[in-house]
Write a protein that holds these residues in place. Sequence first.
Motif, PDB file in Angstrom:
ATOM      1  N   ASP A 108      18.257  23.791  30.042  1.00  0.00           N
ATOM      2  CA  ASP A 108      17.618  23.262  28.842  1.00  0.00           C
ATOM      3  C   ASP A 108      16.159  22.972  29.175  1.00  0.00           C
ATOM      4  N   ILE A 109      15.255  23.806  28.675  1.00  0.00           N
ATOM      5  CA  ILE A 109      13.822  23.634  28.928  1.00  0.00           C
ATOM      6  C   ILE A 109      13.272  22.650  27.917  1.00  0.00           C
ATOM      7  N   GLN A 110      12.662  21.571  28.422  1.00  0.00           N
ATOM      8  CA  GLN A 110      12.097  20.569  27.531  1.00  0.00           C
ATOM      9  C   GLN A 110      10.637  20.846  27.195  1.00  0.00           C
ATOM     10  N   LEU A 111       9.870  21.326  28.176  1.00  0.00           N
ATOM     11  CA  LEU A 111       8.441  21.535  27.973  1.00  0.00           C
ATOM     12  C   LEU A 111       7.918  22.526  28.995  1.00  0.00           C
ATOM     13  N   ILE A 112       6.985  23.370  28.549  1.00  0.00           N
ATOM     14  CA  ILE A 112       6.253  24.244  29.459  1.00  0.00           C
ATOM     15  C   ILE A 112       4.782  24.042  29.163  1.00  0.00           C
ATOM     16  N   SER A 113       3.986  23.823  30.198  1.00  0.00           N
ATOM     17  CA  SER A 113       2.565  23.564  29.985  1.00  0.00           C
ATOM     18  C   SER A 113       1.697  24.410  30.916  1.00  0.00           C
ATOM     19  N   ALA A 114       0.450  24.574  30.488  1.00  0.00           N
ATOM     20  CA  ALA A 114      -0.571  25.278  31.267  1.00  0.00           C
ATOM     21  C   ALA A 114      -1.916  24.734  30.796  1.00  0.00           C
ATOM     22  N   CYS A 115      -2.989  25.425  31.109  1.00  0.00           N
ATOM     23  CA  CYS A 115      -4.318  24.968  30.702  1.00  0.00           C
ATOM     24  C   CYS A 115      -4.497  25.110  29.180  1.00  0.00           C
ATOM     25  N   GLU A 116      -5.586  24.514  28.673  1.00  0.00           N
ATOM     26  CA  GLU A 116      -5.849  24.535  27.228  1.00  0.00           C
ATOM     27  C   GLU A 116      -6.110  25.941  26.689  1.00  0.00           C
ATOM     28  N   CYS A 117      -6.410  26.890  27.550  1.00  0.00           N
ATOM     29  CA  CYS A 117      -6.689  28.263  27.128  1.00  0.00           C
ATOM     30  C   CYS A 117      -5.411  29.095  26.979  1.00  0.00           C
ATOM     31  N   THR A 118      -4.263  28.491  27.263  1.00  0.00           N
ATOM     32  CA  THR A 118      -2.999  29.229  27.280  1.00  0.00           C
ATOM     33  C   THR A 118      -2.002  28.598  26.323  1.00  0.00           C
ATOM     34  N   GLN A 119      -1.435  29.430  25.447  1.00  0.00           N
ATOM     35  CA  GLN A 119      -0.350  28.990  24.571  1.00  0.00           C
ATOM     36  C   GLN A 119       0.943  29.622  25.073  1.00  0.00           C
ATOM     37  N   LEU A 120       2.021  28.851  25.025  1.00  0.00           N
ATOM     38  CA  LEU A 120       3.297  29.305  25.573  1.00  0.00           C
ATOM     39  C   LEU A 120       4.418  29.104  24.563  1.00  0.00           C
ATOM     40  N   GLU A 121       5.327  30.067  24.520  1.00  0.00           N
ATOM     41  CA  GLU A 121       6.552  29.948  23.724  1.00  0.00           C
ATOM     42  C   GLU A 121       7.721  30.204  24.663  1.00  0.00           C
ATOM     43  N   TRP A 122       8.824  29.466  24.470  1.00  0.00           N
ATOM     44  CA  TRP A 122       9.988  29.595  25.332  1.00  0.00           C
ATOM     45  C   TRP A 122      11.252  29.370  24.528  1.00  0.00           C
ATOM     46  N   PRO A 123      12.398  29.767  25.067  1.00  0.00           N
ATOM     47  CA  PRO A 123      13.669  29.587  24.361  1.00  0.00           C
ATOM     48  C   PRO A 123      13.947  28.102  24.105  1.00  0.00           C
ATOM     49  N   GLN A 124      14.330  27.782  22.884  1.00  0.00           N
ATOM     50  CA  GLN A 124      14.629  26.398  22.516  1.00  0.00           C
ATOM     51  C   GLN A 124      16.109  26.067  22.706  1.00  0.00           C
ATOM     52  N   LEU A 125      16.951  27.083  22.746  1.00  0.00           N
ATOM     53  CA  LEU A 125      18.383  26.866  22.945  1.00  0.00           C
ATOM     54  C   LEU A 125      18.714  26.932  24.432  1.00  0.00           C
ATOM     55  N   PRO A 126      19.750  26.228  24.867  1.00  0.00           N
ATOM     56  CA  PRO A 126      20.137  26.291  26.288  1.00  0.00           C
ATOM     57  C   PRO A 126      20.472  27.718  26.722  1.00  0.00           C
ATOM     58  N   ILE A 161      -7.080  31.420  37.766  1.00  0.00           N
ATOM     59  CA  ILE A 161      -5.703  31.160  38.179  1.00  0.00           C
ATOM     60  C   ILE A 161      -5.155  30.102  37.233  1.00  0.00           C
ATOM     61  N   VAL A 162      -4.058  30.416  36.566  1.00  0.00           N
ATOM     62  CA  VAL A 162      -3.461  29.481  35.614  1.00  0.00           C
ATOM     63  C   VAL A 162      -2.059  29.107  36.093  1.00  0.00           C
ATOM     64  N   ASP A 163      -1.860  27.812  36.326  1.00  0.00           N
ATOM     65  CA  ASP A 163      -0.554  27.298  36.732  1.00  0.00           C
ATOM     66  C   ASP A 163       0.293  27.029  35.500  1.00  0.00           C
ATOM     67  N   ILE A 164       1.563  27.422  35.570  1.00  0.00           N
ATOM     68  CA  ILE A 164       2.524  27.155  34.499  1.00  0.00           C
ATOM     69  C   ILE A 164       3.580  26.214  35.066  1.00  0.00           C
ATOM     70  N   GLU A 165       3.773  25.085  34.376  1.00  0.00           N
ATOM     71  CA  GLU A 165       4.727  24.074  34.814  1.00  0.00           C
ATOM     72  C   GLU A 165       5.861  23.996  33.799  1.00  0.00           C
ATOM     73  N   VAL A 166       7.090  24.027  34.299  1.00  0.00           N
ATOM     74  CA  VAL A 166       8.277  24.003  33.441  1.00  0.00           C
ATOM     75  C   VAL A 166       9.062  22.728  33.720  1.00  0.00           C
ATOM     76  N   LEU A 167       9.241  21.905  32.683  1.00  0.00           N
ATOM     77  CA  LEU A 167      10.051  20.699  32.778  1.00  0.00           C
ATOM     78  C   LEU A 167      11.409  21.013  32.156  1.00  0.00           C
ATOM     79  N   ALA A 168      12.472  20.869  32.946  1.00  0.00           N
ATOM     80  CA  ALA A 168      13.815  21.226  32.476  1.00  0.00           C
ATOM     81  C   ALA A 168      14.855  20.351  33.163  1.00  0.00           C
TER      82      ALA A 168
END
Length: 127
Positions: A62-80, A103-110
């Motif tokens: 279950d992904i709660q949040l994915i973040s990166a820099c302000e120049c990057t928009q992200l979409e991810w699955p909302q269902l488990p 270099i853009v770091d992507i952080e996934v909170l799950a």
Amino acid sequence: MILDAQTIDTANSVVEEAMQVVSPSSAHILFDSSNYHFGSVKQGGIVYREILFTNDGGSDLDIQLISACECTQLEWPQLPIKPGGSGIIKVRYDSKDKSGPQIVDIEVLANTTPEMSYTKFFIHVNP
């Protein structure tokens, strides 16, 4: 050797954390790469890419949040995502006001152990 209560509590905490990390019952994100090369883009250009991942853990992811820099928009699955299932993170990178190698770091909170997972992408912005 005699250990005090604090040392024993600390040791027990470390062991519990280690057991959670390797627990086959936890959800776990496995990216198809630890980093991605998105090539080059002209300054002001927008790049669209997809990052693939698999839940190689033993419970639903279950992904709660994915973040990166302000120049990057992200979409991810909302269902488990079931164990063994896969998903896609859609990346939209805007190179406005950027130049040179980025270099853009992507952080996934799950609901993984540990809670944060990471990947990154590289892109070169040409003037």
